[in-house]
Scaffold this motif. Structure first.
Motif, mmCIF file in Angstrom:
data_model
loop_
_atom_site.group_PDB
_atom_site.id
_atom_site.type_symbol
_atom_site.label_atom_id
_atom_site.label_comp_id
_atom_site.label_asym_id
_atom_site.label_seq_id
_atom_site.Cartn_x
_atom_site.Cartn_y
_atom_site.Cartn_z
ATOM 1 N N VAL A 42 0.864 -1.170 0.000
ATOM 2 C CA VAL A 42 0.000 0.000 0.000
ATOM 3 C C VAL A 42 0.907 1.229 0.000
ATOM 4 N N ASP A 46 -2.456 5.188 -2.904
ATOM 5 C CA ASP A 46 -3.700 4.437 -2.696
ATOM 6 C C ASP A 46 -4.659 5.232 -1.816
ATOM 7 N N GLU A 50 -8.145 7.142 -2.864
ATOM 8 C CA GLU A 50 -9.387 6.701 -2.237
ATOM 9 C C GLU A 50 -10.122 7.873 -1.597
ATOM 10 N N GLU A 70 -8.927 0.301 0.985
ATOM 11 C CA GLU A 70 -8.060 0.702 2.082
ATOM 12 C C GLU A 70 -8.819 0.970 3.373
ATOM 13 N N ASP A 95 -11.823 0.445 -5.693
ATOM 14 C CA ASP A 95 -10.390 0.152 -5.615
ATOM 15 C C ASP A 95 -9.679 1.381 -6.169
ATOM 16 N N LEU A 97 -6.584 2.120 -6.415
ATOM 17 C CA LEU A 97 -5.371 1.820 -7.177
ATOM 18 C C LEU A 97 -5.286 0.316 -7.339
ATOM 19 N N THR A 100 -1.278 -1.999 -7.348
ATOM 20 C CA THR A 100 -0.356 -1.268 -6.469
ATOM 21 C C THR A 100 1.083 -1.745 -6.639
#
Length: 319
Positions: A42, A46, A50, A70, A95, A97, A100
């Motif tokens: 992560v 990310d 988000e 996340e 989602d 990303l 990742t």
């Protein structure tokens, strides 16, 4: 519950905003952290992407539930194990990303995936690839489309998508993936991979399930399968495939919905062929039962067989 075309435009804008956040972070020095294991990554990108999505939803649609990679279920019933919302409720599955690991290694293949789902499944889907400026989108019962500078220059509008009509595995370009638990899980996909690779034109493991499904909907791939996927990995992509005319089931052939993490997707002609091969990968083969001296089928932890030049014209094993 009536469809609201404004929700599609909202999802498109949110995905593109998140994609801009990702591009701002891409190829910069990132603080890379891990989650469930050393290979489950992560990054700040990310989380920032988000937030770019969830903050818009919270402001514009305060009654909607949110399920994001996340943050988990940040709005709605956090104790429910069912990723679907109850009847009468709309939920965003995000989602920020997808890909990742690619992103962290500066490999330019990743996406933003956003789906709006009701109790029956996905009803709006957007998969945005910021590096290629391609946006795949769909509405339930209204088709799947690709919007990009190239499609607009060629057609003056988004292009409607259709899966391929490929019927034979030997003519198929197929994609798959491997879970973070592949070192310990008995369903690590190696038996299936070994069985399929010799039979297909070639295989791809590009690292973004959302883009794999979008490419399948766009006819760039003929089929895709994988185990241990999360709802945010495939909610949007599943609707893209269905709206492009594809077939999607669990790997054992049973019906798929967001509660299930395994799936196989392809055009209607190819799907039963690939599904049968995948389902049989874990069955004992008569030749091994009648000839005990022959080698046993590979165990779930056996490495994949080397690929030959006749399997992949490029002459190298795909990742």
């Amino acid at each position: 519950m009536p469809e609201d075309p404004g929700l599609l435009e909202f999802a498109l804008a949110a995905a593109r905003a998140a994609g801009a956040v990702l591009l701002d972070h891409f190829e910069t020095d990132l603080a890379i952290a891990t989650k469930s294991s050393d290979i489950d990554l992560v990054t700040p990108a990310d989380r920032a992407a988000e937030l770019a999505i969830t903050s818009r939803i919270t402001a514009a649609h305060p009654s909607h539930w949110i399920l994001a990679e996340e943050s988990g279920r940040v709005r709605g019933d956090r104790d429910s194990a069912d990723p679907r919302p109850p009847p009468g409720v709309l939920q965003w599955v995000i989602d920020p990303l997808d890909g990742t690991t690619n992103f962290a290694h500066r490999f330019p293949h990743f996406s933003v995936s956003i789906a709006l789902v009701d109790h029956h499944g996905p009803r709006i889907a957007v998969v945005h690839d910021p590096t290629r400026d391609e946006t795949f989108f769909a509405q339930r019962d209204h088709g799947a489309f690709l919007d990009s500078p190239r499609t607009r220059a060629r057609l003056g509008k988004p292009e409607q998508l259709h899966v391929t009509t490929t019927r034979a595995l030997r003519l198929a370009l197929v994609a798959t993936g491997f879970a973070y638990t592949r070192a310990t899980s008995p369903t690590n996909n190696l038996l299936e991979f070994n069985r399929v690779v010799p039979q297909v034109r070639c295989i791809r493991r590009a690292g973004s399930a959302a883009l794999d499904l979008a490419y399948l909907a766009a006819g760039r791939l003929d089929a895709y399968w994988e185990y241990h996927l999360q709802p945010w990995d495939i909610a949007a992509g599943a609707l893209l495939v269905r709206e492009a005319g594809g077939t999607l089931t669990r790997i054992d052939g049973g019906p798929w919905d967001l509660r299930h993490g395994d799936l196989v997707a392809a055009g209607p002609a190819l799907h039963p062929v690939l599904q049968a091969e995948l389902a049989s990968a874990r069955l004992p083969h008569p030749s091994h039962l009648s000839h005990p001296s022959q080698p046993s089928p590979p165990s779930p932890l056996s490495p994949p067989s080397p690929l030959s030049h006749s399997t992949c014209p490029e002459g190298h094993a795909p990742r």
